[in-house]
Design an enzyme around this catalytic site. Structure first.
Site, PDB file in Angstrom:
ATOM      1  N   GLY A   1       1.533   5.101  -1.040  1.00 22.77           N
ATOM      2  CA  GLY A   1       1.476   6.600  -0.953  1.00 22.77           C
ATOM      3  C   GLY A   1      -0.084   7.395  -2.406  1.00 22.77           C
ATOM      4  O   GLY A   1      -0.483   7.943  -1.788  1.00 22.77           O
ATOM      5  N   THR A   2       0.500   6.532  -2.971  1.00 22.86           N
ATOM      6  CA  THR A   2      -0.266   6.785  -4.512  1.00 22.86           C
ATOM      7  C   THR A   2      -1.282   5.346  -4.196  1.00 22.86           C
ATOM      8  O   THR A   2      -2.304   5.504  -4.629  1.00 22.86           O
ATOM      9  CB  THR A   2       0.165   6.922  -5.905  1.00 22.86           C
ATOM     10  OG1 THR A   2       0.982   8.335  -5.216  1.00 22.86           O
ATOM     11  CG2 THR A   2      -0.759   7.421  -7.226  1.00 22.86           C
TER      12      THR A   2
ATOM     13  N   ALA B   1       0.942  -1.306   0.028  1.00 21.26           N
ATOM     14  CA  ALA B   1      -0.503  -0.205   0.213  1.00 21.26           C
ATOM     15  C   ALA B   1       0.971   0.883  -0.078  1.00 21.26           C
ATOM     16  O   ALA B   1       1.073   1.135   0.896  1.00 21.26           O
ATOM     17  CB  ALA B   1      -1.345   0.240   1.286  1.00 21.26           C
TER      18      ALA B   1
ATOM     19  N   GLU C   1       8.511  -1.577   4.377  1.00 23.25           N
ATOM     20  CA  GLU C   1       9.059  -1.457   2.776  1.00 23.25           C
ATOM     21  C   GLU C   1      10.240  -1.228   3.111  1.00 23.25           C
ATOM     22  O   GLU C   1       9.807  -2.618   1.455  1.00 23.25           O
ATOM     23  CB  GLU C   1       8.385  -0.618   2.550  1.00 23.25           C
ATOM     24  CG  GLU C   1       8.042   0.939   1.604  1.00 23.25           C
ATOM     25  CD  GLU C   1       8.051   2.024   1.663  1.00 23.25           C
ATOM     26  OE1 GLU C   1       7.188   2.429   2.610  1.00 23.25           O
ATOM     27  OE2 GLU C   1       8.136   2.470   0.003  1.00 23.25           O
TER      28      GLU C   1
ATOM     29  N   THR D   1      -1.933   1.093  -4.911  1.00 26.39           N
ATOM     30  CA  THR D   1      -1.912  -0.089  -3.641  1.00 26.39           C
ATOM     31  C   THR D   1      -1.344  -1.133  -4.879  1.00 26.39           C
ATOM     32  O   THR D   1      -2.230  -1.249  -5.883  1.00 26.39           O
ATOM     33  CB  THR D   1      -2.989   0.159  -2.866  1.00 26.39           C
ATOM     34  OG1 THR D   1      -2.551   0.685  -1.956  1.00 26.39           O
ATOM     35  CG2 THR D   1      -3.066  -1.663  -2.378  1.00 26.39           C
ATOM     36  N   LYS D   2      -0.473  -2.160  -5.065  1.00 33.16           N
ATOM     37  CA  LYS D   2       0.089  -3.125  -5.795  1.00 33.16           C
ATOM     38  C   LYS D   2      -0.168  -4.653  -5.002  1.00 33.16           C
ATOM     39  O   LYS D   2      -0.003  -4.529  -3.766  1.00 33.16           O
ATOM     40  CB  LYS D   2       1.156  -2.971  -5.838  1.00 33.16           C
ATOM     41  CG  LYS D   2       1.499  -1.824  -7.560  1.00 33.16           C
ATOM     42  CD  LYS D   2       2.047  -0.573  -6.624  1.00 33.16           C
ATOM     43  CE  LYS D   2       2.972  -0.847  -5.736  1.00 33.16           C
ATOM     44  NZ  LYS D   2       2.816   0.935  -4.773  1.00 33.16           N
TER      45      LYS D   2
HETATM   46  P1  ATP Z   1       5.620   5.491  -2.366  1.00 33.67           P
HETATM   47  O1  ATP Z   1       6.566   4.157  -2.303  1.00 33.67           O
HETATM   48  O2  ATP Z   1       6.343   7.003  -2.495  1.00 33.67           O
HETATM   49  O3  ATP Z   1       5.020   5.650  -1.077  1.00 33.67           O
HETATM   50  P2  ATP Z   1       3.670   4.276  -4.013  1.00 33.67           P
HETATM   51  O4  ATP Z   1       4.370   3.024  -4.053  1.00 33.67           O
HETATM   52  O5  ATP Z   1       2.113   4.708  -4.469  1.00 33.67           O
HETATM   53  O6  ATP Z   1       4.480   5.391  -3.712  1.00 33.67           O
HETATM   54  P3  ATP Z   1       4.424   3.948  -6.603  1.00 33.67           P
HETATM   55  O7  ATP Z   1       3.203   3.174  -7.175  1.00 33.67           O
HETATM   56  O8  ATP Z   1       5.855   3.040  -7.032  1.00 33.67           O
HETATM   57  O9  ATP Z   1       4.786   4.940  -5.951  1.00 33.67           O
HETATM   58  O10 ATP Z   1       4.377   5.322  -8.346  1.00 33.67           O
HETATM   59  C1  ATP Z   1       3.337   6.084  -7.828  1.00 33.67           C
HETATM   60  C2  ATP Z   1       3.794   7.206  -9.718  1.00 33.67           C
HETATM   61  O11 ATP Z   1       3.617   5.784 -10.274  1.00 33.67           O
HETATM   62  C3  ATP Z   1       2.527   8.123  -9.464  1.00 33.67           C
HETATM   63  O12 ATP Z   1       2.804   9.045  -8.557  1.00 33.67           O
HETATM   64  C4  ATP Z   1       2.362   8.264 -11.074  1.00 33.67           C
HETATM   65  O13 ATP Z   1       3.656   9.582 -11.172  1.00 33.67           O
HETATM   66  C5  ATP Z   1       2.452   7.116 -11.781  1.00 33.67           C
HETATM   67  N1  ATP Z   1       1.754   5.799 -11.741  1.00 33.67           N
HETATM   68  C6  ATP Z   1       1.643   4.858 -12.963  1.00 33.67           C
HETATM   69  N2  ATP Z   1       0.084   4.443 -12.834  1.00 33.67           N
HETATM   70  C7  ATP Z   1      -0.135   5.405 -12.218  1.00 33.67           C
HETATM   71  C8  ATP Z   1      -2.052   5.804 -12.538  1.00 33.67           C
HETATM   72  N3  ATP Z   1      -2.593   4.763 -12.787  1.00 33.67           N
HETATM   73  N4  ATP Z   1      -2.295   6.524 -11.268  1.00 33.67           N
HETATM   74  C9  ATP Z   1      -1.656   7.055 -10.906  1.00 33.67           C
HETATM   75  N5  ATP Z   1      -0.006   6.941 -11.058  1.00 33.67           N
HETATM   76  C10 ATP Z   1       0.178   6.800 -11.646  1.00 33.67           C
HETATM   77 MG    MG Z   2       6.236   1.943  -2.606  1.00 34.08          MG
END
Ligand code: ATP
Ligand code: MG
Length: 270
Positions: free
Chosen positions: A9-10, A7, A74, A12-13
């Site tokens: 910041g942007t 989960a 993390e 959730t995988k």
């Molecule tokens: P962190 O690890 O800093 O907490 P995160 O794990 O959510 O954040 P990632 O998922 O690796 O970070 O990457 C988020 C970034 O990927 C976003 O800021 C954006 O630039 C990009 N991105 C790719 N696909 C999408 C999407 N479908 N919606 C929004 N942003 C996306």
């Molecule tokens: Mg991340």
């Protein structure tokens, strides 16, 4: 069945292995964790859930009573996942840098079975979207990504050769002397949106690459593995990062499913 969830910041995988041991991956926006819960409810064979990422607390608020939960920090999850994906891709490096371009950026040094977070920057995927939105009004990541490919940075960035007009340049003339630097010293203030988006990606990519290279030199690591959803299908940003890394005599590495490193690590931790 077991699944791993990162989960962030942007985004959730989610990652799990199917009956053929193939990785199945999916993504949810982190501001809709209810959707993650609904997905889990619709998959009743899930028994164990590995979790990681900065939004773990909020995720657990929604799913904690459901299954057996296994938490992993993390950075541990990310590096575990990266090791797995590197190995799957047939790579092995004794020493390498791992640059995770998420909402923000974290840079790690990996040596054998050990790793350490060496630094990071607030310039990341969040910056890419934020600056793009503020300068062009476009907020959708996919639109930003697609338009940037068509953009041209020439009218916006100031190159070294633009400063050293008619002279030999002290460093490669095609390097950026000043990101967005042409705007302030020319008359054309209005620029096409595609050009602005390409330039924003250039700024983000060059800052992250510069920092990664400095750590790589300090650690004597040749390879820099770039991961994180910010570079997923993002051709323009990948080009900026790859070209600049090569210009600086290091080797950029891009692995399959890199955006899911944390989720894969959380899955492997169960
Ligand atoms: P962190 O690890 O800093 O907490 P995160 O794990 O959510 O954040 P990632 O998922 O690796 O970070 O990457 C988020 C970034 O990927 C976003 O800021 C954006 O630039 C990009 N991105 C790719 N696909 C999408 C999407 N479908 N919606 C929004 N942003 C996306
Ligand atoms: Mg991340």
């Amino acid at each position: 069945k077991a699944i791993g969830i990162d989960a962030g910041g942007t985004l959730t995988k989610v990652a799990y292995l199917d009956e053929h041991n193939e990785l199945i991956l999916s993504t949810f926006p982190s501001n809709d964790l209810q959707a993650v819960k609904d997905w889990i409810i619709n998959n009743p064979d899930i028994e164990d859930i590995g979790v990681t990422g900065g939004r773990t607390e909020q995720l657990l608020d929604v799913i904690k009573t459901m299954k057996s939960i296994h938490y992993i920090v993390e950075f541990e999850a990310t590096l575990k996942g990266v090791r797995f994906l590197l190995n799957k891709g047939g790579y092995y490096f004794e020493r390498s840098m791992i640059t995770n371009i998420g909402t923000g950026t974290s840079i790690h040094y990996m040596e054998g079975n050990t790793h350490i977070r060496v630094g990071g920057t607030g310039i990341g995927g969040g910056t890419l979207i934020g600056l793009s939105a503020l300068t062009t009004g476009i907020t959708d990541y996919n639109e930003i990504r697609e338009m940037a490919v068509k953009g041209n940075r020439e009218g916006v960035d100031l190159l070294v050769k633009d400063i050293y007009q008619g002279m030999d340049t002290p460093i490669d003339g095609h390097l950026t002397a000043s990101n967005f630097g042409k705007v302030g010293i020319t008359e054309a203030i209005k620029q096409p949106a595609a050009d602005i988006l390409a330039t924003v990606q250039g700024l983000v990519g060059e800052v992250i690459t510069t920092l990664s290279i400095q750590y790589a030199e300090e650690k004597n690591a040749q390879h820099i593995v770039y991961i994180g959803s910010t570079i997923s299908n993002n051709e323009h940003l990948v080009n900026v990062i790859a070209n600049y890394t090569r210009t600086k005599k290091h080797t950029p590495v891009f692995i399959n499913d890199h955006g899911f490193s944390g989720a894969v690590g959380a899955l492997l931790n169960i």
